[in-house]
Design a protein around this motif. Sequence first.
Motif, PDB file in Angstrom:
ATOM      1  N   VAL A 109       0.826  -1.206   0.000  1.00 43.80           N
ATOM      2  CA  VAL A 109       0.000   0.000   0.000  1.00 43.80           C
ATOM      3  C   VAL A 109       0.860   1.256   0.000  1.00 43.80           C
ATOM      4  O   VAL A 109       0.577   2.220  -0.726  1.00 43.80           O
ATOM      5  CB  VAL A 109      -0.951  -0.010   1.212  1.00 43.80           C
ATOM      6  CG1 VAL A 109      -1.755   1.279   1.281  1.00 43.80           C
ATOM      7  CG2 VAL A 109      -1.877  -1.208   1.142  1.00 43.80           C
ATOM      8  N   CYS A 132       2.256   1.827  -3.433  1.00 44.86           N
ATOM      9  CA  CYS A 132       1.185   2.266  -4.328  1.00 44.86           C
ATOM     10  C   CYS A 132       0.823   3.726  -4.075  1.00 44.86           C
ATOM     11  O   CYS A 132       0.647   4.520  -5.015  1.00 44.86           O
ATOM     12  CB  CYS A 132      -0.045   1.382  -4.159  1.00 44.86           C
ATOM     13  SG  CYS A 132       0.134  -0.304  -4.763  1.00 44.86           S
ATOM     14  N   PHE A 133       0.737   4.098  -2.798  1.00 43.73           N
ATOM     15  CA  PHE A 133       0.430   5.479  -2.458  1.00 43.73           C
ATOM     16  C   PHE A 133       1.538   6.414  -2.912  1.00 43.73           C
ATOM     17  O   PHE A 133       1.268   7.531  -3.381  1.00 43.73           O
ATOM     18  CB  PHE A 133       0.221   5.616  -0.948  1.00 43.73           C
ATOM     19  CG  PHE A 133      -1.216   5.641  -0.527  1.00 43.73           C
ATOM     20  CD1 PHE A 133      -1.964   6.808  -0.644  1.00 43.73           C
ATOM     21  CD2 PHE A 133      -1.828   4.514  -0.033  1.00 43.73           C
ATOM     22  CE1 PHE A 133      -3.298   6.839  -0.264  1.00 43.73           C
ATOM     23  CE2 PHE A 133      -3.164   4.531   0.345  1.00 43.73           C
ATOM     24  CZ  PHE A 133      -3.910   5.694   0.231  1.00 43.73           C
ATOM     25  N   ARG A 193       1.267   6.858  -6.681  1.00 42.40           N
ATOM     26  CA  ARG A 193       0.087   7.669  -7.022  1.00 42.40           C
ATOM     27  C   ARG A 193       0.271   9.110  -6.601  1.00 42.40           C
ATOM     28  O   ARG A 193      -0.095  10.044  -7.344  1.00 42.40           O
ATOM     29  CB  ARG A 193      -1.154   7.081  -6.326  1.00 42.40           C
ATOM     30  CG  ARG A 193      -2.449   7.797  -6.727  1.00 42.40           C
ATOM     31  CD  ARG A 193      -2.757   7.512  -8.179  1.00 42.40           C
ATOM     32  NE  ARG A 193      -3.835   8.326  -8.709  1.00 42.40           N
ATOM     33  CZ  ARG A 193      -3.681   9.492  -9.302  1.00 42.40           C
ATOM     34  NH1 ARG A 193      -2.470  10.031  -9.394  1.00 42.40           N
ATOM     35  NH2 ARG A 193      -4.708  10.144  -9.815  1.00 42.40           N
ATOM     36  N   MET A 251      -7.502  12.399   0.460  1.00 43.50           N
ATOM     37  CA  MET A 251      -7.988  11.312  -0.394  1.00 43.50           C
ATOM     38  C   MET A 251      -9.319  11.644  -1.071  1.00 43.50           C
ATOM     39  O   MET A 251      -9.667  11.033  -2.080  1.00 43.50           O
ATOM     40  CB  MET A 251      -8.119  10.016   0.417  1.00 43.50           C
ATOM     41  CG  MET A 251      -6.785   9.355   0.694  1.00 43.50           C
ATOM     42  SD  MET A 251      -6.944   7.736   1.476  1.00 43.50           S
ATOM     43  CE  MET A 251      -7.647   8.172   3.047  1.00 43.50           C
ATOM     44  N   PHE A 277      -8.532  12.556  -4.503  1.00 40.54           N
ATOM     45  CA  PHE A 277      -7.930  11.551  -5.379  1.00 40.54           C
ATOM     46  C   PHE A 277      -8.964  11.081  -6.405  1.00 40.54           C
ATOM     47  O   PHE A 277     -10.146  10.939  -6.077  1.00 40.54           O
ATOM     48  CB  PHE A 277      -7.478  10.329  -4.574  1.00 40.54           C
ATOM     49  CG  PHE A 277      -6.146  10.486  -3.908  1.00 40.54           C
ATOM     50  CD1 PHE A 277      -5.668  11.724  -3.543  1.00 40.54           C
ATOM     51  CD2 PHE A 277      -5.365   9.372  -3.628  1.00 40.54           C
ATOM     52  CE1 PHE A 277      -4.450  11.860  -2.911  1.00 40.54           C
ATOM     53  CE2 PHE A 277      -4.142   9.495  -2.999  1.00 40.54           C
ATOM     54  CZ  PHE A 277      -3.682  10.743  -2.641  1.00 40.54           C
ATOM     55  N   SER A 315     -11.399   7.897  -5.271  1.00 44.33           N
ATOM     56  CA  SER A 315     -11.090   8.077  -3.849  1.00 44.33           C
ATOM     57  C   SER A 315     -11.553   6.919  -2.962  1.00 44.33           C
ATOM     58  O   SER A 315     -10.843   6.570  -2.009  1.00 44.33           O
ATOM     59  CB  SER A 315     -11.673   9.395  -3.348  1.00 44.33           C
ATOM     60  OG  SER A 315     -13.061   9.463  -3.603  1.00 44.33           O
ATOM     61  N   TRP A 375      -8.775   4.211  -2.801  1.00 45.31           N
ATOM     62  CA  TRP A 375      -7.598   4.587  -2.025  1.00 45.31           C
ATOM     63  C   TRP A 375      -7.915   4.642  -0.539  1.00 45.31           C
ATOM     64  O   TRP A 375      -7.071   4.342   0.297  1.00 45.31           O
ATOM     65  CB  TRP A 375      -7.051   5.925  -2.515  1.00 45.31           C
ATOM     66  CG  TRP A 375      -6.499   5.835  -3.897  1.00 45.31           C
ATOM     67  CD1 TRP A 375      -7.076   6.294  -5.050  1.00 45.31           C
ATOM     68  CD2 TRP A 375      -5.286   5.192  -4.280  1.00 45.31           C
ATOM     69  NE1 TRP A 375      -6.281   5.987  -6.125  1.00 45.31           N
ATOM     70  CE2 TRP A 375      -5.176   5.309  -5.680  1.00 45.31           C
ATOM     71  CE3 TRP A 375      -4.285   4.531  -3.584  1.00 45.31           C
ATOM     72  CZ2 TRP A 375      -4.105   4.789  -6.393  1.00 45.31           C
ATOM     73  CZ3 TRP A 375      -3.204   4.009  -4.290  1.00 45.31           C
ATOM     74  CH2 TRP A 375      -3.117   4.136  -5.678  1.00 45.31           C
ATOM     75  N   SER A 376      -9.136   5.022  -0.213  1.00 48.73           N
ATOM     76  CA  SER A 376      -9.537   5.038   1.187  1.00 48.73           C
ATOM     77  C   SER A 376      -9.585   3.622   1.757  1.00 48.73           C
ATOM     78  O   SER A 376      -9.118   3.373   2.883  1.00 48.73           O
ATOM     79  CB  SER A 376     -10.903   5.714   1.332  1.00 48.73           C
ATOM     80  OG  SER A 376     -11.282   5.793   2.687  1.00 48.73           O
ATOM     81  N   MET A 410      -7.871   1.052   0.710  1.00 43.74           N
ATOM     82  CA  MET A 410      -6.483   0.576   0.818  1.00 43.74           C
ATOM     83  C   MET A 410      -5.788   1.190   2.032  1.00 43.74           C
ATOM     84  O   MET A 410      -5.071   0.497   2.773  1.00 43.74           O
ATOM     85  CB  MET A 410      -5.716   0.930  -0.454  1.00 43.74           C
ATOM     86  CG  MET A 410      -6.194   0.210  -1.693  1.00 43.74           C
ATOM     87  SD  MET A 410      -5.691  -1.515  -1.730  1.00 43.74           S
ATOM     88  CE  MET A 410      -3.974  -1.344  -2.188  1.00 43.74           C
ATOM     89  N   PHE A 411      -6.004   2.487   2.251  1.00 46.56           N
ATOM     90  CA  PHE A 411      -5.314   3.167   3.340  1.00 46.56           C
ATOM     91  C   PHE A 411      -5.729   2.611   4.697  1.00 46.56           C
ATOM     92  O   PHE A 411      -4.884   2.298   5.546  1.00 46.56           O
ATOM     93  CB  PHE A 411      -5.596   4.672   3.274  1.00 46.56           C
ATOM     94  CG  PHE A 411      -4.994   5.452   4.402  1.00 46.56           C
ATOM     95  CD1 PHE A 411      -3.627   5.660   4.475  1.00 46.56           C
ATOM     96  CD2 PHE A 411      -5.792   5.992   5.409  1.00 46.56           C
ATOM     97  CE1 PHE A 411      -3.056   6.380   5.517  1.00 46.56           C
ATOM     98  CE2 PHE A 411      -5.242   6.711   6.455  1.00 46.56           C
ATOM     99  CZ  PHE A 411      -3.873   6.905   6.503  1.00 46.56           C
TER     100      PHE A 411
END
Length: 733
Positions: A265, A268-269, A272, A449, A452, A455, A458-459, A461-462
């Motif tokens: 993660v 990836c972040f 991105r 996010m 993003f 979004s 990504w949320s 994943m985070f």
Amino acid sequence: MPKNSKTVKRADLDDEVKESVKDLLSNEDSCDDSFKKSMLAVCAPAEEKARQAEEGMMIVEEERPAWSSKLQYILAQVGFSVGLGNVWRFPYLCQKNGGGAYLVPYFILLVLIGIPLFFLELAVGQRIRRGSIGVWNYISPRLGGIGFASCVVCFFVALYYNVIIGWSLFYFSQSFQHPLPWNECPLVKNATNIVPECEKSSATTYYWYREALDISNSISESGGLNWRMTLCLLAAWSMVCLAMIKGIQSSGKVMYFSSLFPYVVLFCFLVRALLLKGSVDGIVHMFTPKLEIMLEPKVWREAATQVFFALGLGFGGVIAFSSYNKRDNNCHFDAVLVSFINFFTSVLATLVVFAVLGFKANIMNAKCVENTKKIVGYLGNEISHDLIPHHINFSQVSTEDYQQMIEIIRGVKENDYSRLGLDSCDLTEELNKAVQGTGLAFIAFTEAMTHFPASPFWSVMFFLMLVNLGLGSMFGTIEGIITPIVDTFKVRKEFLTVGCCFLAFGIGLIFVQRSGNYFVTMFDDYSATLPLLIVVFLENMAVAWVYGTDKFFDDLKDMLGFTPFRYYYYMWKYVTPLLLLALLGASLIQMGLTPPSYSAWIQELAHEQSLSFPPWGLAVCITLVVAAILPVPVVFFLRYFNLIDENACGMSTISYKKGRIMKESVRRTREEDEGDDASLLQVKTPSEAPSPMPSSSSHRKQSSSTQADPASNGHYSVGYLMADMPDMPESDL
């Protein structure tokens, strides 16, 4: 066989001696009551073991679980040391204490404090193969309270740490929506107006304090349980319990995912975030060194504290995990490897955080430039047209143009400028807004996010990453509680794990009240910092000065096959204790100069306000500190005044079937006795220890057929502790 027969052939006697132990133990005899129950000496000192061997007793070595692979063990240590602090504590300290310059004191203290102490805990755990209670009781019974103090601190930390995992689970469950629920401020019911609390703060801030926590105005206002967070806490403890119920056999397999997924993660972040506008501004701001700040003593104190907690020193989790290793494992390599993985993970997380915050700062700056409409409205009244540079086109104002106008207006309208309500829109000022802990994860990062693309993905994943980071640390924390208690008191690990998790969930309900966030802050500030510093200082002194650095080096040479660098000798004996003492003194001074307080969210004002703890809150803070370190002096005085036996270290009992015991006469040389006493840490495995049994073929056959009885902790022991029967006639065989 006749009782006094002298004519029996030697071969016949040998045939009878070869009868299996299983058959011997199945024979019933009423005169053998003394053998119905025998003591299993799992942590007796070397002198006691020598005495038992002289009396014909067989030393029992408990069968202990082991890691399936070296990779599994490294992932467990990495998962324990790399936690939420790497993501939301280290970037904040880096931003606050000189940017890239902060990495210099941090790295220096990692080498001076972190690696030597981490190596020390790995070594004692691997050598003695016990949890924290057994390890320190074995080295010095009077210092056995160190292990109990570690367990108490672990329990306190586990109580509130799992609440943070519960918060992450809540946000994770709410992330499967588009747009994200914290994207915009809600409207007042049956009206078109925005909720005032949200309008005064921000959408993400409002969602965190009002929707997620539904927080009260002070710690004295309980407000009842937050049922959604209660369910999330129950889910978090259920996950921990299921993963830990079989010990490392179950948690070790979970580590493959919980330890590796956060890195996926983070990378990836990072990729991105680097593709977003303004991310480079954040990274440049982070690595721009402020050398003058680096020279302040406070920076070094905070760096030392971060090193200390980043590696999980003093919790007992490091010792517990290493106790399941083989004795010849290269724990020095493990200490260096895990320490540097932890350091580079912190740097990676800092890059990600500042790249995202740089993007967020540019977004906020762009919104700020919309204040140009205010300037246009003031023209001709509050602001003269002559103050506006001729090249500025109001249909397309850049950040530089806006800042130029603001500087001119501020210079002319010096007294009335604040009344105009114009923001400066300075990118550096936006990046300097230091955010840490829950504010970074649940407010700043969630707000970024929302901008993003995709979004919700990504949320998800985070917050899944936060859950995994938290679980990895929780596994080590719970292992720091379970392993010492199982080793010492021989309870079944499954029952203890379930009971511990159930008890922790019950106590943890205070953290899911509406005022629960204030209790999380209290426990975080007072239940761990000072007690852990004391615990680690005593650990260092116990090995370096009570047991002896020279003997410890001999043990390491015997265990590793090589002598560690002399550097560690001087670190353990002189440098690290002095640094820990200085850090302890600085922490005490800071606590004395800073009255205990907490940040409360005031609903009417829609911002945080620092409040002092009420008298009962101060009592709880003091109780947390005292309860964590109390086992150390209590155990010391109890054993110093011989109120409890110094050799009593949690012996367990194993019930055996009554059986006839063979008479043994064991001769031990003075050299062997002295060898056993030479090193408390040189615990001999069954293959290494001199066998109390004669080496005749009959006895070898008998020992090979010995069956292990299950010990009271659910594992199997190898061998029996059998007393001598000097009066038993030979013919009774």
